[in-house]
Design a protein around this motif. Structure first.
Motif, PDB file in Angstrom:
ATOM      1  N   LEU A   1      -4.441  36.173  28.071  1.00 41.60           N
ATOM      2  CA  LEU A   1      -2.985  36.204  27.925  1.00 41.60           C
ATOM      3  C   LEU A   1      -2.564  35.795  26.516  1.00 41.60           C
ATOM      4  CD1 LEU A   1      -0.262  36.647  29.325  1.00 41.60           C
ATOM      5  CD2 LEU A   1      -0.310  34.233  30.014  1.00 41.60           C
ATOM      6  N   ALA A   2      -3.232  34.778  25.963  1.00 41.16           N
ATOM      7  CA  ALA A   2      -2.918  34.345  24.599  1.00 41.16           C
ATOM      8  C   ALA A   2      -3.246  35.438  23.586  1.00 41.16           C
ATOM      9  CB  ALA A   2      -3.685  33.066  24.268  1.00 41.16           C
ATOM     10  N   ALA A   3      -4.331  36.167  23.799  1.00 38.64           N
ATOM     11  CA  ALA A   3      -4.690  37.266  22.902  1.00 38.64           C
ATOM     12  C   ALA A   3      -3.641  38.365  22.947  1.00 38.64           C
ATOM     13  CB  ALA A   3      -6.063  37.825  23.279  1.00 38.64           C
ATOM     14  N   GLY A   4      -3.205  38.733  24.165  1.00 36.91           N
ATOM     15  CA  GLY A   4      -2.168  39.756  24.281  1.00 36.91           C
ATOM     16  C   GLY A   4      -0.886  39.340  23.592  1.00 36.91           C
ATOM     17  N   GLY A   5      -0.490  38.077  23.761  1.00 31.81           N
ATOM     18  CA  GLY A   5       0.710  37.595  23.102  1.00 31.81           C
ATOM     19  C   GLY A   5       0.583  37.588  21.588  1.00 31.81           C
ATOM     20  N   ALA A   6      -0.568  37.156  21.092  1.00 28.07           N
ATOM     21  CA  ALA A   6      -0.774  37.106  19.640  1.00 28.07           C
ATOM     22  C   ALA A   6      -0.734  38.497  19.031  1.00 28.07           C
ATOM     23  CB  ALA A   6      -2.104  36.421  19.331  1.00 28.07           C
ATOM     24  N   VAL A   7      -1.373  39.450  19.690  1.00 27.21           N
ATOM     25  CA  VAL A   7      -1.396  40.825  19.184  1.00 27.21           C
ATOM     26  C   VAL A   7       0.019  41.404  19.158  1.00 27.21           C
ATOM     27  CG1 VAL A   7      -2.116  43.171  19.768  1.00 27.21           C
ATOM     28  CG2 VAL A   7      -3.781  41.332  19.779  1.00 27.21           C
ATOM     29  N   ALA A   8       0.756  41.207  20.257  1.00 22.58           N
ATOM     30  CA  ALA A   8       2.110  41.750  20.328  1.00 22.58           C
ATOM     31  C   ALA A   8       3.018  41.121  19.276  1.00 22.58           C
ATOM     32  CB  ALA A   8       2.682  41.533  21.729  1.00 22.58           C
ATOM     33  N   LEU A   9       2.951  39.808  19.119  1.00 19.90           N
ATOM     34  CA  LEU A   9       3.799  39.129  18.138  1.00 19.90           C
ATOM     35  C   LEU A   9       3.424  39.510  16.717  1.00 19.90           C
ATOM     36  CD1 LEU A   9       4.002  35.572  19.757  1.00 19.90           C
ATOM     37  CD2 LEU A   9       5.822  37.278  19.640  1.00 19.90           C
TER      38      LEU A   9
ATOM     39  N   ILE B   1      -0.543  30.833  21.407  1.00 18.13           N
ATOM     40  CA  ILE B   1      -1.409  29.808  21.972  1.00 18.13           C
ATOM     41  C   ILE B   1      -0.594  28.608  22.453  1.00 18.13           C
ATOM     42  CG2 ILE B   1      -3.131  28.070  21.334  1.00 18.13           C
ATOM     43  CD1 ILE B   1      -4.615  30.219  19.805  1.00 18.13           C
ATOM     44  N   THR B   2       0.430  28.219  21.700  1.00 21.05           N
ATOM     45  CA  THR B   2       1.269  27.098  22.120  1.00 21.05           C
ATOM     46  C   THR B   2       1.962  27.407  23.442  1.00 21.05           C
ATOM     47  OG1 THR B   2       1.654  26.386  19.841  1.00 21.05           O
ATOM     48  CG2 THR B   2       3.248  25.661  21.493  1.00 21.05           C
ATOM     49  N   ALA B   3       2.510  28.615  23.571  1.00 19.53           N
ATOM     50  CA  ALA B   3       3.207  28.998  24.802  1.00 19.53           C
ATOM     51  C   ALA B   3       2.249  29.013  25.987  1.00 19.53           C
ATOM     52  CB  ALA B   3       3.862  30.368  24.623  1.00 19.53           C
ATOM     53  N   VAL B   4       1.091  29.623  25.804  1.00 17.46           N
ATOM     54  CA  VAL B   4       0.138  29.720  26.907  1.00 17.46           C
ATOM     55  C   VAL B   4      -0.416  28.349  27.262  1.00 17.46           C
ATOM     56  CG1 VAL B   4      -2.093  30.694  27.604  1.00 17.46           C
ATOM     57  CG2 VAL B   4      -0.415  32.124  26.415  1.00 17.46           C
ATOM     58  N   SER B   5      -0.655  27.514  26.270  1.00 21.49           N
ATOM     59  CA  SER B   5      -1.143  26.163  26.539  1.00 21.49           C
ATOM     60  C   SER B   5      -0.118  25.357  27.331  1.00 21.49           C
ATOM     61  CB  SER B   5      -1.460  25.456  25.216  1.00 21.49           C
ATOM     62  OG  SER B   5      -1.884  24.134  25.434  1.00 21.49           O
TER      63      SER B   5
ATOM     64  N   ARG C   1       5.237  24.064  38.849  1.00 28.05           N
ATOM     65  CA  ARG C   1       4.371  25.204  39.127  1.00 28.05           C
ATOM     66  C   ARG C   1       5.158  26.497  39.351  1.00 28.05           C
ATOM     67  NH1 ARG C   1       0.294  23.275  43.112  1.00 28.05           N
ATOM     68  NH2 ARG C   1      -0.318  22.087  41.259  1.00 28.05           N
ATOM     69  N   SER C   2       6.249  26.424  40.082  1.00 33.59           N
ATOM     70  CA  SER C   2       7.037  27.616  40.383  1.00 33.59           C
ATOM     71  C   SER C   2       7.653  28.203  39.111  1.00 33.59           C
ATOM     72  CB  SER C   2       8.138  27.288  41.390  1.00 33.59           C
ATOM     73  OG  SER C   2       8.956  28.409  41.635  1.00 33.59           O
TER      74      SER C   2
ATOM     75  N   VAL D   1       4.941  32.820  33.254  1.00 29.42           N
ATOM     76  CA  VAL D   1       3.733  33.613  33.049  1.00 29.42           C
ATOM     77  C   VAL D   1       4.015  35.090  33.337  1.00 29.42           C
ATOM     78  CG1 VAL D   1       1.410  34.084  33.921  1.00 29.42           C
ATOM     79  CG2 VAL D   1       2.126  31.731  33.477  1.00 29.42           C
ATOM     80  N   ALA D   2       4.721  35.339  34.441  1.00 28.03           N
ATOM     81  CA  ALA D   2       5.057  36.721  34.792  1.00 28.03           C
ATOM     82  C   ALA D   2       5.892  37.376  33.699  1.00 28.03           C
ATOM     83  CB  ALA D   2       5.806  36.752  36.120  1.00 28.03           C
ATOM     84  N   LEU D   3       6.831  36.612  33.129  1.00 26.31           N
ATOM     85  CA  LEU D   3       7.666  37.157  32.057  1.00 26.31           C
ATOM     86  C   LEU D   3       6.832  37.509  30.832  1.00 26.31           C
ATOM     87  CD1 LEU D   3      10.433  37.822  30.849  1.00 26.31           C
ATOM     88  CD2 LEU D   3      10.629  35.413  30.183  1.00 26.31           C
ATOM     89  N   ILE D   4       5.912  36.637  30.446  1.00 23.34           N
ATOM     90  CA  ILE D   4       5.062  36.913  29.282  1.00 23.34           C
ATOM     91  C   ILE D   4       4.187  38.133  29.545  1.00 23.34           C
ATOM     92  CG2 ILE D   4       3.141  36.028  27.913  1.00 23.34           C
ATOM     93  CD1 ILE D   4       4.354  33.269  28.143  1.00 23.34           C
ATOM     94  N   VAL D   5       3.629  38.216  30.746  1.00 19.27           N
ATOM     95  CA  VAL D   5       2.809  39.381  31.085  1.00 19.27           C
ATOM     96  C   VAL D   5       3.639  40.658  30.972  1.00 19.27           C
ATOM     97  CG1 VAL D   5       1.574  40.555  32.943  1.00 19.27           C
ATOM     98  CG2 VAL D   5       1.198  38.108  32.541  1.00 19.27           C
ATOM     99  N   VAL D   6       4.863  40.630  31.487  1.00 27.56           N
ATOM    100  CA  VAL D   6       5.734  41.810  31.413  1.00 27.56           C
ATOM    101  C   VAL D   6       6.017  42.188  29.963  1.00 27.56           C
ATOM    102  CG1 VAL D   6       8.091  42.633  31.860  1.00 27.56           C
ATOM    103  CG2 VAL D   6       6.796  41.503  33.669  1.00 27.56           C
ATOM    104  N   LEU D   7       6.300  41.195  29.117  1.00 21.68           N
ATOM    105  CA  LEU D   7       6.593  41.476  27.706  1.00 21.68           C
ATOM    106  C   LEU D   7       5.378  42.051  26.985  1.00 21.68           C
ATOM    107  CD1 LEU D   7       8.752  38.345  26.785  1.00 21.68           C
ATOM    108  CD2 LEU D   7       9.535  40.688  27.155  1.00 21.68           C
TER     109      LEU D   7
END
Length: 530
Positions: free
Chosen positions: A127-135, A345-349, A361-362, A368-374
């Protein structure tokens, strides 16, 4: 003395190790998939057409042997030597795909090392890799990326990520060894990363003393020598005056979009500034462990380097030569990658920690779902852009007038001219050598790196395409817009045999090929007819 463990005690351990192994393998495959989704454009990418042709010429000097750029100094000799031979065993397109796969594997290895140093679960790393690549794709200011075509810097970034993993774990000697190796592959990527890592080491209270990390610094210095020597070699035999002239051409004329903030796009600056503010806010507000603090200091070091570059650019109006001499070192390159990596990495951590707290948790699951969607949205838009373009980015709008006609003209040149033929080609074209396998006098993309050769390149651009205007357009859009006399004069000076240019308006020269967009004229016949 206790006996060997019973079967009931021993059995879970192999199963647990097996599960860890399979999870790690799945994680690695998913990381490769993330990087492949980002960089699966049709080859060649702009830099692939630039560097892979250079790599083939490195191993086969007779290939396009009269090409000015290919005969220039090799700024990435380590890359050409270690991987350039692939271009001699297969077609350039096959070499591009093979090299991209190697790149994705290397990046997955480096990122996985960093993820394991920061996260407990494999999917957080993905997930952190996907976010880093997109950003990185959408919030850079100077056009820097770490996932792209087959070239040296992606391998250097793989080593940088692995170096960061060692720094996060407190293994500073290994960290500096790996960052030095990154500089050996790509001197600017590895060099700036080493400085940012040094900054992180200096401000880390628990870091070892200087004498304790000297083995890593010395070893990293030795590993960096191939890149450092290649970089120093690019200024050999050039006086201060010519070096300043070459730097001004390089920074203000050819690459302001990478090197000079005044040449960056306004929306790029705004997006990068916004992402930098997000990172600074999270760094100020969120508490993290000692390992992530090392990464945070590295990112801050990268941002500080970019800020210094911005301050240097402020003296450009009054002292252009002095500013150019410093700005040519790509001060903004590392921050373009480090800030997106730091934010992701900060967001995922933070999300990973939130999942371990029942009250959060909720909310964490929704985040997490929002980041995955983005991230999925980013890759979806990227896929749409690829389909809409339908051609390699090196042949995109503004580079060829019609892709099909361009390929047909290049195919004719390859099949009907001698391998040693030299062509005058359109100024903005990037793939003539890739398709036609014939040398070119000069193009905009193929700028050499040696200071003296940069000046010679600029003179060629002015001689071949220059309009001579001081207030209007500096260059002709096509040699067809000049005259037969101009083309012949340039051809005699640079030894060109043919000119490939726009079909309209026609030139008063012997035409040997024409389609709807392009015409090829035989300049040798024109000379013999005099």
């Amino acid at each position: 003395m206790s006996g060997p463990p019973s079967g009931a005690d021993a059995a879970p351990r192999p199963r647990r190790a097996s599960r860890i192994c399979w999870r790690s393998l799945l994680e690695f495959v998913l990381l490769v998939g993330v990087f492949a989704l980002e960089a699966s454009w049709l080859p060649p990418d702009p830099n692939e057409a630039h560097y892979l042709c250079k790599a083939r010429h490195f191993w086969q000097p007779d290939w396009c042997g009269r090409d000015f750029f290919l005969d220039s100094s090799d700024s990435h000799a380590t890359f050409y030597f270690t991987l350039g031979w692939l271009t001699t065993l297969m077609s350039l397109e096959q070499a591009a795909w093979t090299g991209r796969l190697l790149t994705w594997l290397a990046l997955a290895w480096g990122w996985q090392r960093l993820g394991h140093a920061l996260f407990r679960r494999p999917l957080w790393t993905v997930l952190a890799a996907g976010g880093a690549v997109a950003l990185n794709s959408r919030f850079h200011e100077a056009g820097e990326w770490f996932v792209g075509g087959f070239e040296a810097k992606s391998f250097a970034y793989a080593l940088v990520f692995s170096s960061l993993a060692r720094g996060v774990r407190g293994q500073w000697n290994l960290a500096f060894l790996l960052s030095g190796a990154a500089a050996g592959v790509h001197v600017l990527v590895g060099g700036w990363a080493t400085l940012a890592l040094m900054f992180a080491w200096v401000i880390t209270p628990t870091a070892p003393r200087l004498r304790e990390i000297m083995p890593g610094l010395i070893g990293g210095g030795i590993f960096s020598l191939p890149g450092v020597i290649s970089g120093v070699w690019l200024s050999r035999g050039v006086g201060a005056g010519l070096l300043a002239q070459a730097s001004e051409i390089y920074v203000y004329q050819r690459l302001p979009h990478h090197l000079w903030p005044a040449g960056f796009t306004p929306h790029g600056l705004e997006r990068f500034a916004l992402l930098s503010c997000v990172w600074l806010a999270t760094a100020a507000l969120l508490r993290v462990g000692p390992g992530e603090r090392v990464l945070r200091r590295f990112v801050f070091g990268a941002l500080l380097i970019a800020v210094i570059g911005g301050l240097i650019s402020l003296i450009a109006p009054s002292h252009p030569a002095q500013a150019a001499n410093m700005l040519r070192y790509y001060w903004f390159r590392l921050a373009d990658v480090a800030i997106p990596v730091g934010v992701s990495i900060t967001a995922v951590s933070w999300l990973a920690r939130g999942r371990r707290i029942a009250a959060l948790r909720s909310r964490t699951q929704w985040a997490v779902a929002l980041i995955v969607v983005l991230v999925v949205l980013h890759f979806g838009l990227l896929s749409r852009d690829r389909r809409a373009l339908g051609v390699p980015r090196a042949d995109g709008p503004g580079k060829v007038w019609d892709y099909g006609d361009w390929r047909e003209a290049c195919a004719w040149a390859k099949q009907n001219t001698a391998p040693t033929a030299l062509f005058l080609t359109p100024r903005a074209s990037q793939t003539f050598k890739w398709y036609a396998e014939r040398g070119e006098v000069v193009t905009w993309k193929d700028v050499p790196q040696h200071a003296g050769e940069i000046i010679a390149w600029w003179q060629r651009m002015l001689d071949v395409f220059g309009t001579g205007n001081t207030s209007g357009p500096r260059f002709y859009s096509a040699l067809a817009d000049t005259s037969a006399a101009h083309v012949q004069r340039v051809a005699r000076h640079y030894g060109a045999d043919y000119v490939l240019t726009a079909a309209e308006p026609p030139l008063a020269l012997p035409c040997v090929y024409q389609n709807n967009s392009y015409a090829i004229y035989d300049l040798r016949r024109a000379e013999s007819a005099k």
